[in-house]
Design an enzyme around this catalytic site. Structure first.
Site, PDB file in Angstrom:
ATOM      1  N   HIS A  99       1.017  -1.264   0.066  1.00 40.09           N
ATOM      2  CA  HIS A  99      -0.012   0.106   0.035  1.00 40.09           C
ATOM      3  C   HIS A  99       1.021   1.042   0.065  1.00 40.09           C
ATOM      4  CE1 HIS A  99       1.191  -0.484   4.325  1.00 40.09           C
ATOM      5  NE2 HIS A  99       0.828   0.999   4.518  1.00 40.09           N
ATOM      6  N   ASP A 101       0.430   4.900   1.968  1.00 37.65           N
ATOM      7  CA  ASP A 101      -0.357   5.305   3.069  1.00 37.65           C
ATOM      8  C   ASP A 101      -1.669   6.289   2.644  1.00 37.65           C
ATOM      9  OD1 ASP A 101       1.144   3.957   4.871  1.00 37.65           O
ATOM     10  OD2 ASP A 101       2.828   5.720   4.984  1.00 37.65           O
ATOM     11  N   HIS A 249       4.719   0.131   0.398  1.00 36.71           N
ATOM     12  CA  HIS A 249       5.486  -0.801   1.321  1.00 36.71           C
ATOM     13  C   HIS A 249       4.676  -1.899   1.754  1.00 36.71           C
ATOM     14  CE1 HIS A 249       3.782   2.696   3.296  1.00 36.71           C
ATOM     15  NE2 HIS A 249       3.570   1.920   4.528  1.00 36.71           N
ATOM     16  N   ARG A 264       4.969   6.539  14.120  1.00 33.89           N
ATOM     17  CA  ARG A 264       4.957   7.083  12.799  1.00 33.89           C
ATOM     18  C   ARG A 264       4.344   8.424  12.637  1.00 33.89           C
ATOM     19  NH1 ARG A 264       1.220   4.391   8.264  1.00 33.89           N
ATOM     20  NH2 ARG A 264       0.106   6.399   8.236  1.00 33.89           N
TER      21      ARG A 264
HETATM   22  C1  SIN Z   1       3.044   1.234   7.975  1.00 35.18           C
HETATM   23  O1  SIN Z   1       3.337   2.213   8.334  1.00 35.18           O
HETATM   24  O2  SIN Z   1       2.305   0.852   7.050  1.00 35.18           O
HETATM   25  C2  SIN Z   1       3.764   0.255   8.643  1.00 35.18           C
HETATM   26  C3  SIN Z   1       5.142  -0.140   8.261  1.00 35.18           C
HETATM   27  C4  SIN Z   1       5.753  -0.864   9.346  1.00 35.18           C
HETATM   28  O3  SIN Z   1       5.418  -1.068  10.260  1.00 35.18           O
HETATM   29  O4  SIN Z   1       6.839  -1.279   8.735  1.00 35.18           O
END
Ligand code: SIN
Length: 273
Positions: A99, A101, A249, A264
């Protein structure tokens, strides 16, 4: 004195580790080099950055306004900080599917900065894929079919399922949905990138359902090609900063029942064009 700043690319198409930087004390020239590396590499990584949540927010704010996640309650007192956490009690983890974000927003985030605090002994890597490389690898015929088409991105199905799995009542709330070009032009690099993902993209409105389903299924598989990817192995105090406009990612959950935990922050973006 020797320049401590160095950039070590992870692959020819995406990702670089940046060394010789203290993200708590970023002077303007170093900030500009980081900005350039971010544009060139799609995702950049830092090691040994023992920064506070306030510093992480301040770092994000140098790149733009921080946004609050549409489904995550955030850290107490810091609603713009998303807690990324999994342990032995978890039934799901964030981002365990390819995806970009919150692509379901009218103006999806330009970037996200994840600071990892606790990592499992093995596993817990994050995969990143270049959507420039994915677009550029398509045939000219496929590019001309996709150029000019749009896609609907809907946050409802994914966020409702996430809430159901953890038993969180969303009180019937509405989630963002938006129509974006399938191929977007990056506002800084000027390069074209594929902008559909299996977490949020549900439909190509210009095509009959059966054609939309077939094209999206092809694109969701295509973007996962290993030659578009890099893989990041986390350590405590590693930081990843990715560009949601030209990368996707996938967080790999292969470490249950171990703990993986971090914060995050997410930076506001433009309407894709
Ligand atoms: C995410 O922000 O999509 C999760 C990324 C992660 O946990 O590595």
């Amino acid at each position: 004195m020797a320049d401590p700043f160095s950039i070590r690319p992870l692959t020819p198409v995406i990702g670089a580790e940046i060394h010789g930087v203290d993200l708590d004390r970023l002077d303007e020239p170093t900030f500009q080099r980081i900005q350039q590396a971010f544009t060139d590499c799609g995702v950049i990584f830092f090691r040994d950055q023992d920064i506070s949540v306030e510093s992480q927010k301040a770092l994000g704010e140098r790149f733009g306004e921080l946004v609050i996640h549409p489904n995550d309650p955030g850290l107490d007192g810091h609603p713009e900080v998303m807690i990324i956490h999994a342990d032995e009690t978890s039934v799901r983890v964030a981002g365990e599917r390819w995806h970009s974000d919150v692509s379901c927003a009218e103006c999806p985030p330009m970037g996200s900065i994840l600071h990892m605090h606790v990592v499992p002994e093995h596993g817990g890597d994050t995969l990143f894929a270049s959507m420039y490389a994915a677009y550029e690898a398509l045939s000219d015929r496929m590019k001309s079919l996709l150029d000019g088409l749009t896609a609907i991105h809907d946050g409802g199905p994914y966020y409702r399922e996430a809430n159901r799995l953890i038993g969180r009542d969303d009180g019937g709330r509405e989630y963002p949905h938006a129509e974006h070009p399938i191929v977007r032009t990056h506002p800084v690099s000027g390069r074209k990138a594929l902008f559909v993902n299996q977490m949020f993209t549900v439909r190509i409105p210009e095509l009959p359902q059966v054609e939309s389903d077939a094209i999206l299924a092809f694109l969701f598989a295509h973007v996962q090609r290993p030659d578009f990817q890099c893989r990041f192995r986390w350590q405590p105090n590693s930081i990843a900063f990715w560009d949601n406009r030209c990368t996707q990612h996938h967080a790999v959950w292969d470490y249950w029942p171990e703990t993986r935990s971090g914060f995050r922050v997410t930076i506001r973006g433009d309407r894709p064009s």
